[in-house]
Each structure stands twice: as C-alpha cells, then as structure tokens.
Design a protein around this motif. Structure first.
Motif, PDB file in Angstrom:
ATOM      1  N   ALA A   1      -7.022   1.952  -0.957  1.00 24.56           N
ATOM      2  CA  ALA A   1      -6.847   3.403  -1.151  1.00 24.56           C
ATOM      3  C   ALA A   1      -6.378   3.740  -2.573  1.00 24.56           C
ATOM      4  O   ALA A   1      -6.735   4.762  -3.141  1.00 24.56           O
ATOM      5  CB  ALA A   1      -5.870   3.978  -0.123  1.00 24.56           C
ATOM      6  N   ASN A   2      -5.634   2.800  -3.117  1.00 20.98           N
ATOM      7  CA  ASN A   2      -5.099   3.032  -4.454  1.00 20.98           C
ATOM      8  C   ASN A   2      -4.650   1.718  -5.030  1.00 20.98           C
ATOM      9  O   ASN A   2      -4.741   0.674  -4.351  1.00 20.98           O
ATOM     10  CB  ASN A   2      -3.939   4.034  -4.412  1.00 20.98           C
ATOM     11  CG  ASN A   2      -2.902   3.679  -3.349  1.00 20.98           C
ATOM     12  OD1 ASN A   2      -2.522   2.508  -3.197  1.00 20.98           O
ATOM     13  ND2 ASN A   2      -2.448   4.661  -2.584  1.00 20.98           N
ATOM     14  N   CYS A   3      -4.184   1.779  -6.253  1.00 18.41           N
ATOM     15  CA  CYS A   3      -3.782   0.517  -6.901  1.00 18.41           C
ATOM     16  C   CYS A   3      -2.574  -0.088  -6.240  1.00 18.41           C
ATOM     17  O   CYS A   3      -2.374  -1.301  -6.286  1.00 18.41           O
ATOM     18  CB  CYS A   3      -3.492   0.815  -8.371  1.00 18.41           C
ATOM     19  SG  CYS A   3      -5.014   0.983  -9.346  1.00 18.41           S
ATOM     20  N   ALA A   4      -1.749   0.757  -5.593  1.00 19.00           N
ATOM     21  CA  ALA A   4      -0.591   0.200  -4.892  1.00 19.00           C
ATOM     22  C   ALA A   4      -1.063  -0.747  -3.794  1.00 19.00           C
ATOM     23  O   ALA A   4      -0.500  -1.811  -3.563  1.00 19.00           O
ATOM     24  CB  ALA A   4       0.256   1.331  -4.325  1.00 19.00           C
ATOM     25  N   ALA A   5      -2.160  -0.333  -3.122  1.00 17.91           N
ATOM     26  CA  ALA A   5      -2.689  -1.183  -2.045  1.00 17.91           C
ATOM     27  C   ALA A   5      -3.302  -2.475  -2.617  1.00 17.91           C
ATOM     28  O   ALA A   5      -3.217  -3.555  -2.046  1.00 17.91           O
ATOM     29  CB  ALA A   5      -3.738  -0.414  -1.244  1.00 17.91           C
ATOM     30  N   VAL A   6      -3.934  -2.326  -3.809  1.00 19.63           N
ATOM     31  CA  VAL A   6      -4.514  -3.516  -4.448  1.00 19.63           C
ATOM     32  C   VAL A   6      -3.415  -4.501  -4.799  1.00 19.63           C
ATOM     33  O   VAL A   6      -3.527  -5.701  -4.575  1.00 19.63           O
ATOM     34  CB  VAL A   6      -5.325  -3.104  -5.682  1.00 19.63           C
ATOM     35  CG1 VAL A   6      -5.801  -4.344  -6.442  1.00 19.63           C
ATOM     36  CG2 VAL A   6      -6.514  -2.247  -5.287  1.00 19.63           C
ATOM     37  N   ARG A   7      -2.323  -3.928  -5.364  1.00 16.86           N
ATOM     38  CA  ARG A   7      -1.240  -4.825  -5.757  1.00 16.86           C
ATOM     39  C   ARG A   7      -0.560  -5.420  -4.525  1.00 16.86           C
ATOM     40  O   ARG A   7      -0.161  -6.588  -4.531  1.00 16.86           O
ATOM     41  CB  ARG A   7      -0.237  -4.040  -6.612  1.00 16.86           C
ATOM     42  CG  ARG A   7      -0.812  -3.626  -7.964  1.00 16.86           C
ATOM     43  CD  ARG A   7       0.278  -2.982  -8.839  1.00 16.86           C
ATOM     44  NE  ARG A   7      -0.312  -2.568 -10.110  1.00 16.86           N
ATOM     45  CZ  ARG A   7      -0.750  -1.354 -10.357  1.00 16.86           C
ATOM     46  NH1 ARG A   7      -0.672  -0.388  -9.428  1.00 16.86           N
ATOM     47  NH2 ARG A   7      -1.264  -1.054 -11.550  1.00 16.86           N
ATOM     48  N   ALA A   8      -0.464  -4.635  -3.462  1.00  9.48           N
ATOM     49  CA  ALA A   8       0.162  -5.154  -2.237  1.00  9.48           C
ATOM     50  C   ALA A   8      -0.661  -6.308  -1.659  1.00  9.48           C
ATOM     51  O   ALA A   8      -0.141  -7.246  -1.059  1.00  9.48           O
ATOM     52  CB  ALA A   8       0.304  -4.031  -1.217  1.00  9.48           C
ATOM     53  N   ALA A   9      -1.991  -6.251  -1.866  1.00  6.55           N
ATOM     54  CA  ALA A   9      -2.871  -7.319  -1.339  1.00  6.55           C
ATOM     55  C   ALA A   9      -2.957  -8.485  -2.295  1.00  6.55           C
ATOM     56  O   ALA A   9      -3.608  -9.506  -1.999  1.00  6.55           O
ATOM     57  CB  ALA A   9      -4.259  -6.742  -1.070  1.00  6.55           C
ATOM     58  N   GLY A  10      -2.289  -8.361  -3.466  1.00  7.74           N
ATOM     59  CA  GLY A  10      -2.334  -9.441  -4.437  1.00  7.74           C
ATOM     60  C   GLY A  10      -3.643  -9.542  -5.145  1.00  7.74           C
ATOM     61  O   GLY A  10      -4.001 -10.609  -5.665  1.00  7.74           O
ATOM     62  N   ALA A  11      -4.422  -8.443  -5.136  1.00  6.81           N
ATOM     63  CA  ALA A  11      -5.754  -8.492  -5.735  1.00  6.81           C
ATOM     64  C   ALA A  11      -5.794  -7.863  -7.110  1.00  6.81           C
ATOM     65  O   ALA A  11      -6.862  -7.762  -7.719  1.00  6.81           O
ATOM     66  CB  ALA A  11      -6.735  -7.777  -4.815  1.00  6.81           C
ATOM     67  N   ALA A  12      -4.658  -7.368  -7.640  1.00 11.88           N
ATOM     68  CA  ALA A  12      -4.657  -6.716  -8.951  1.00 11.88           C
ATOM     69  C   ALA A  12      -4.502  -7.771 -10.043  1.00 11.88           C
ATOM     70  O   ALA A  12      -3.813  -8.790  -9.829  1.00 11.88           O
ATOM     71  CB  ALA A  12      -3.520  -5.691  -9.030  1.00 11.88           C
ATOM     72  N   PRO A  13      -5.099  -7.594 -11.168  1.00  8.89           N
ATOM     73  CA  PRO A  13      -6.103  -6.559 -11.427  1.00  8.89           C
ATOM     74  C   PRO A  13      -7.407  -6.901 -10.714  1.00  8.89           C
ATOM     75  O   PRO A  13      -7.708  -8.057 -10.468  1.00  8.89           O
ATOM     76  CB  PRO A  13      -6.241  -6.571 -12.928  1.00  8.89           C
ATOM     77  CG  PRO A  13      -5.994  -7.974 -13.322  1.00  8.89           C
ATOM     78  CD  PRO A  13      -4.918  -8.467 -12.375  1.00  8.89           C
ATOM     79  N   ILE A  14      -8.161  -5.878 -10.367  1.00  9.59           N
ATOM     80  CA  ILE A  14      -9.409  -6.061  -9.643  1.00  9.59           C
ATOM     81  C   ILE A  14     -10.561  -5.738 -10.564  1.00  9.59           C
ATOM     82  O   ILE A  14     -10.569  -4.722 -11.236  1.00  9.59           O
ATOM     83  CB  ILE A  14      -9.424  -5.173  -8.377  1.00  9.59           C
ATOM     84  CG1 ILE A  14     -10.632  -5.506  -7.518  1.00  9.59           C
ATOM     85  CG2 ILE A  14      -9.331  -3.691  -8.694  1.00  9.59           C
ATOM     86  CD1 ILE A  14     -10.571  -4.888  -6.137  1.00  9.59           C
TER      87      ILE A  14
END
Length: 350
Positions: free
Chosen positions: A316-329
């Motif tokens: 949904a947002n970068c917070a979710a990406v970071r929470a999934a450990g996928a940042a940077p994507i």
C-alpha cells in the motif's frame, strides 16, 4: 550245418554252363553292399517257387539233395527277440533238453532248397550272396539277381575270398545255416509245420555266406562241438544261434548252453540280432501349465497437489514495503509500483 552252393544260372558269355533253368526274375532289388558280420534281413513270409538251375555244386554237405516241396506257404516263426535284447538274457529263456532222435530227418523235411520265399524273383542263395559280398558283378538280364563274382569278407576265418561263379569255383563261398538243419531237427523242429521249416531253411537271420571248406568242417555241429576259427566272431556267431533258436522255439542241450555261456562271458553285453525295430518312443504326458501369476494391481496414484500460484505482492505504501523487508524495491520486482517510486528512477521506497 549250413548249405553249400545251389546256383541259379551259369556264367553267360564267360563260362559254358547252362542257364536254361534260371528263375524268372521278378522285382529283384539292386545289388547289396552291406557288411557280412551282422546282416539283418526280414524273415521270409511268402511261398516257394520253382528251384533254380544248378552249376554242379552240391546242395548241402550235411545231407543229400532233397526233393522239392511245392505248394507250401511259409509259416510265421515264433517271435524274434525284442530290439536290443542281450544274448545272455535270451539264452536264459531257451529250454535245456537232450537231443531228440534224428529219426525221420532228411533235407526235404525243410522244403525246397533255396526257394524264392520272399517272391523277389531271386532264389535265397543269390539273395545272400548279394547281401554279404562286395564288389559284385551281376548277370545281365536277371534284374540284378544272379551273382557272377564278388568278394567275401569271411566272418569264420577273417579272410577275403574272391567268389567266381562256375562249376568248379562256386563252392569257395557257401551259404551256411548258422543253426544247422539237422541240429534243429533234433531240438524241436520236428514239431514245426512244413511251412515253418521252409521258412527256417530260408530265413536270412539263419544264413551267412562263408568260406566253403570251413563250412564243410562245421558239418551239423552246435556250439558245443564247433565254433568259428575266427575267435573275434564267436560272440556274434553264438548270439545269432541263440536268436534263431528263440525265434523258432527250439531248445539247446546242456553242453550247448554251457558253451554259449562261456563264449558270452567275454561279451556279456552282446545283443541278439533281430528284425524287430526300436519301439517308438512313448510321448510324455503333457505338462500342466501353471496359470500365469496375476499382474500386480495398478494403483491409481492421486496427482500431487499443485501449489496455488502466489498472488503478486502488493504494498500500500513504502511503510508496508519496509515492513516486509523489501525496501528499496526495484522496478520488475513483485509489488513494485510507480506510486512507490516518486522520482521515477526505477527504485521505490529509497
């Protein structure tokens, strides 16, 4: 004792002898080329035909010539020994008795001499010469019946004898009754029918072409009083006598039995010659075929479950990406979207 020459015809064109009394040839076989040691010719089963002419040789040294016995059919002899019977075993079946009186014996008791009992157009003497001699010369016009010359490998003396048909030469080879007619008469042949005695006197099982002088010395002796000078042939000789006596239901004296047993002690496996063929092999019972083993049951294996395709990641947002450990994507990675990449450099959530 065995019979001496009784010749059907003289040498035509070679010797000046009469051929007017030649037996009319019928369906005579081609000249034989078999060895003399162990002939096996079927016993005759037909009727007598007129006696052939003579070249002057005496009929039979053990007797005087007999009268012709005509119109008599050849009777069947007793059964010959079975195929591959040992002579010692057959000897054990022969009755042992004393000699009967010779009263009433004469050559004519055994019918016509050298009758054509098998109706092949040849008299018995020529049949035996063709069987036992090699290098044969046969008279033309007799359908290979009359033997003019040949070579005998004599079983009694183990010598080669040149045979030449003629008044003064034919007796070099004589046809021997292996079991002499006189001996047979004194040991049971008196009880045979005239037809059976005719068969006996012309039976190839009981006949051998042999050295004439040796045959004369044999006279009507049995195994107790005479054996072939050729010791290597004595087993075959005695075995043949045993077979003949068994075939016609004759007996042996005790001295004769013992002499035969002594000879056969050196060859206990000697076989009695016979016309009986080897019995047909018995068919083995069919083998019961075992029922084929049932094929193993086919187990239907359930297909392995297919893992459901994972839905593409969505953030949904970068917070979710970071929470999934996928940042940077990065662009092309699952869940990347342009809304996560505000500066449009292909890297979101920096």
């Amino acid at each position: 004792m065995g019979a001496v020459d009784w010749i059907a015809c003289g040498l035509a064109g070679l010797l000046l002898v009469s051929t007017s009394a030649c037996a009319s040839p019928g369906t005579a076989p081609a000249a034989a080329r078999t060895a003399v040691a162990s002939p096996t010719v079927p016993a005759p089963t037909a009727t007598a035909t007129p006696m052939p002419g003579t070249d002057g040789a005496p009929l039979d040294p053990e007797t005087t010539p007999g009268v012709t016995l005509t119109g008599v059919g050849v009777g069947a002899p007793h059964q010959q020994p079975a195929f591959a019977s040992k002579a010692l075993d057959v000897l054990a079946t022969l009755p042992v008795k004393g000699r009967a009186p010779k009263t009433g014996y004469s050559r004519e008791q055994f019918g016509q001499a050298w009758a054509d009992v098998d109706r092949n157009g040849c008299d018995t003497r020529n049949d035996m010469l063709r069987r036992d001699l090699t290098a044969l010369a046969l008279k033309l016009g007799t359908r290979d019946c009359v033997v003019l010359s040949g070579v005998l490998n004599d079983p009694y003396t183990a010598t080669a004898i040149n045979f030449l048909r003629g008044n003064s030469t034919s007796t070099a080879v004589q046809i021997d009754h292996v079991v002499a007619l006189s001996d047979a008469w004194q040991k049971g042949a008196q009880q045979l029918s005239p037809a059976q005695r005719l068969s006996f006197a012309n039976d190839p099982l009981n006949l051998l072409a042999v050295d004439g002088p040796t045959n004369i010395r044999k006279s009507d002796g049995d195994a107790a009083t005479w054996l072939p000078p050729n010791k290597s042939y004595r087993c075959d000789y005695v075995a043949r006598q045993i077979s003949v006596k068994s075939s016609y239901g004759l007996w042996v004296t005790q001295a004769e039995h013992d002499a035969m047993a002594r000879v056969l002690a050196d060859c206990p496996d000697a076989l009695a010659p016979t016309d009986q063929g080897e019995p047909p092999a018995q068919e083995a019972p069919p083998v019961q075929q075992a029922a084929p083993a049932p094929a193993p049951a086919q187990v239907q294996m359930a297909p392995a479950p297919v893992a459901p395709a994972q839905a593409p990641a969505y953030y949904a947002n970068c917070a979710a990406v970071r929470a999934a450990g996928a940042a940077p994507i990065h662009v092309g990675q699952p869940g990347y979207s342009s809304k996560l990449d505000r500066d449009g450099d292909g890297v979101g959530c920096e």
